[in-house]
Design a protein around this motif. Structure first.
Motif, short mmCIF file in Angstrom:
data_model
loop_
_atom_site.label_atom_id
_atom_site.label_comp_id
_atom_site.label_asym_id
_atom_site.label_seq_id
_atom_site.Cartn_x
_atom_site.Cartn_y
_atom_site.Cartn_z
N CYS A 255 -6.75 -9.08 -7.59
CA CYS A 255 -7.26 -7.68 -7.13
C CYS A 255 -8.46 -7.90 -5.66
O CYS A 255 -9.46 -8.26 -6.03
CB CYS A 255 -7.92 -6.80 -8.05
SG CYS A 255 -8.54 -5.17 -7.58
N ARG B 118 -3.60 -0.69 -17.90
CA ARG B 118 -2.57 -1.62 -18.04
C ARG B 118 -2.67 -3.00 -18.65
O ARG B 118 -3.89 -3.40 -18.56
CB ARG B 118 -2.00 -1.98 -16.43
CG ARG B 118 -1.32 -0.91 -15.75
CD ARG B 118 -0.64 -1.70 -14.25
NE ARG B 118 -0.24 -0.68 -13.57
CZ ARG B 118 0.39 -0.94 -12.44
NH1 ARG B 118 0.19 -2.31 -12.02
NH2 ARG B 118 1.02 -0.26 -11.81
N PHE C 108 3.34 -7.84 -7.91
CA PHE C 108 2.34 -8.42 -7.44
C PHE C 108 2.43 -8.33 -5.95
O PHE C 108 3.43 -8.73 -5.32
CB PHE C 108 2.31 -10.02 -7.98
CG PHE C 108 1.03 -10.78 -7.23
CD1 PHE C 108 -0.23 -10.51 -7.18
CD2 PHE C 108 1.76 -11.74 -6.54
CE1 PHE C 108 -1.29 -11.14 -6.34
CE2 PHE C 108 0.76 -12.60 -5.69
CZ PHE C 108 -0.67 -12.23 -5.85
N ILE C 109 1.24 -8.00 -5.29
CA ILE C 109 1.33 -8.22 -3.87
C ILE C 109 -0.06 -8.95 -3.19
O ILE C 109 -1.38 -8.68 -3.85
CB ILE C 109 1.17 -6.78 -3.22
CG1 ILE C 109 2.30 -5.87 -3.51
CG2 ILE C 109 1.14 -7.00 -1.56
CD1 ILE C 109 2.33 -4.48 -2.79
N LEU D 244 -6.44 -2.55 -3.37
CA LEU D 244 -5.93 -3.40 -4.35
C LEU D 244 -5.32 -4.58 -3.84
O LEU D 244 -5.46 -5.60 -4.44
CB LEU D 244 -5.21 -2.58 -5.35
CG LEU D 244 -5.69 -1.42 -6.25
CD1 LEU D 244 -4.58 -0.75 -6.56
CD2 LEU D 244 -6.83 -1.75 -7.23
#
Ligand code: 5AD
Ligand code: SF4
Length: 349
Positions: free
Chosen positions: A69, A160, A231-232, A306
């Motif tokens: 993150c 989450r 996911f990035i 993020l």
């Protein structure tokens, strides 16, 4: 495969072995069939409606150090901000004028916002705007804290689980534990919140076993809402350079979640929309029925990073959302969009 898909659709259940078989052997024709069954399931539970939420990112300070993150405390490059009470209400007022009935207050884990400060803001929102649902997304806190905020009027809570595989969880979340995460989720549920869990697809080291862990965990927890996004990779994190999560796998996870939890509220997430220009449409066709639109002040948006290239859809862009939803035969619903089981509980009391 046909038997497993049929069982998912008719009984909303699957064994671990069946799930692994499905994930290992999901050819395109079966994947499309899975999407179709999930989309039909949404039609049966909530109808062809997509619920909209107004998302306010009120602080990007965070005491945690999640490896993926951009807001992790180890990232010294990010410009930190906190919104004042006045700034928060200015933004919410905008959303209220446009008819939004759910406000999501999201932030990093920022101890500056004490229970007192937050309870005060929540009470004020609930008295100013009648019939509005308040959703919190502010991370792990004590049970007492969750209770205070619930008693102040908060209706829902997004937390989450990120990944249900213990080894992965531990290696990604310094100083945190999966057990404590689950304890928080159970506390929130027991207190009476509509709870949202969910996970990131395509984290480094993810296997089909890990995907199965996530889905089976969700089936056991039975949350009201489930957020699933790819996911990035973010340049100022230890995971920079790792491959992004796949859109296709994300859609598959949305479909399986819809089939396992037919009544769940499932967003087509911002991360999905960032990696795919048709994220919303594809999400709906795979079983999603919620979209969160941004109502943060312009200067805050850039700083709430993020991950890289975050695709922001603004609360003013409802028309665009309507058009996109129409392409897949969905309509925008401006109602509160409560979880079906909770609605029944509200009716019964
Ligand atoms: N890629 C995708 N999702 C991310 N999140 C945080 N960082 C990333 C990233 N690099 C997700 C987490 C968190 C939510 C608000 O954003 O799942 O719970
Ligand atoms: Fe903080 Fe949430 Fe980012 Fe983790 S994912 S560093 S808790 S903002």
């Amino acid at each position: 495969m046909r038997y497993i898909l049929e069982k998912l659709y008719l009984k909303n259940s699957i064994t671990r072995e069946e799930l692994l078989y499905l994930l290992d052997n999901l050819e395109e024709k079966y994947r499309n069939e899975l999407y179709r069954l999930a989309y039909n399931t949404t039609l049966k539970t909530y109808g062809n409606r997509i619920f909209v939420r107004g998302l306010l990112e009120f602080t990007n300070y965070c005491r945690n150090n999640c490896k993926y993150c951009g807001l992790r405390r180890g990232n010294t490059k990010v410009e930190r901000y906190r919104l004042s009470r006045e700034e928060i209400f200015e933004s919410l007022e905008e959303g209220n004028k446009l008819g939004y009935k759910t406000f999501v207050l999201q932030g990093g884990e920022d101890p500056y916002y004490t229970d007192e400060i937050l309870a005060d803001i929540i009470k004020d929102i609930k008295t100013r705007y009648k019939d509005v649902a308040v959703t919190l997304s502010i991370g792990e806190r004590s049970r007492e804290s969750y209770e205070k905020l619930y008693n102040a009027g908060a209706d829902r809570f997004l937390l989450r689980h990120e990944t249900a595989t213990k080894e992965m969880y531990d290696s990604l979340h310094e100083g945190m534990s999966l057990e404590h995460r689950i304890e928080c989720l159970n506390n929130l549920k027991e207190i009476g919140y509509q709870v949202g869990a969910g996970f990131i697809v395509g984290l480094p080291g993810e296997t089909n076993e890990a995907l199965a862990d996530n889905l089976l965990f969700l089936k056991r927890l039975e949350p009201a809402m489930v957020g699933i996004g790819p996911f990035i990779s973010h340049p100022d994190t230890p995971l920079w350079g790792f491959k992004n999560g796949s859109v296709e796998t994300t859609l598959t996870m949305i479909s399986l979640t819809r089939l396992l939890l037919p009544n769940a509220l499932i967003p087509a997430t911002t991360a999905l929309n960032t990696l795919s220009s048709e994220g919303l449409e594809k999400g709906i066709l795979a079983g999603a029925n919620v979209v969160m639109l941004n109502l943060s002040p312009i200067e805050a948006r850039r700083k709430y990073e993020l991950y890289k290239g975050k695709e922001i859809t603004d609360i003013h862009q409802l028309k665009k959302i309507e058009e996109r939803a129409r392409k897949v035969n969905f309509k925008v619903d401006m109602g509160r969009g409560d979880h079906i089981n909770y609605k029944e509980r509200i009716k019964n009391v």
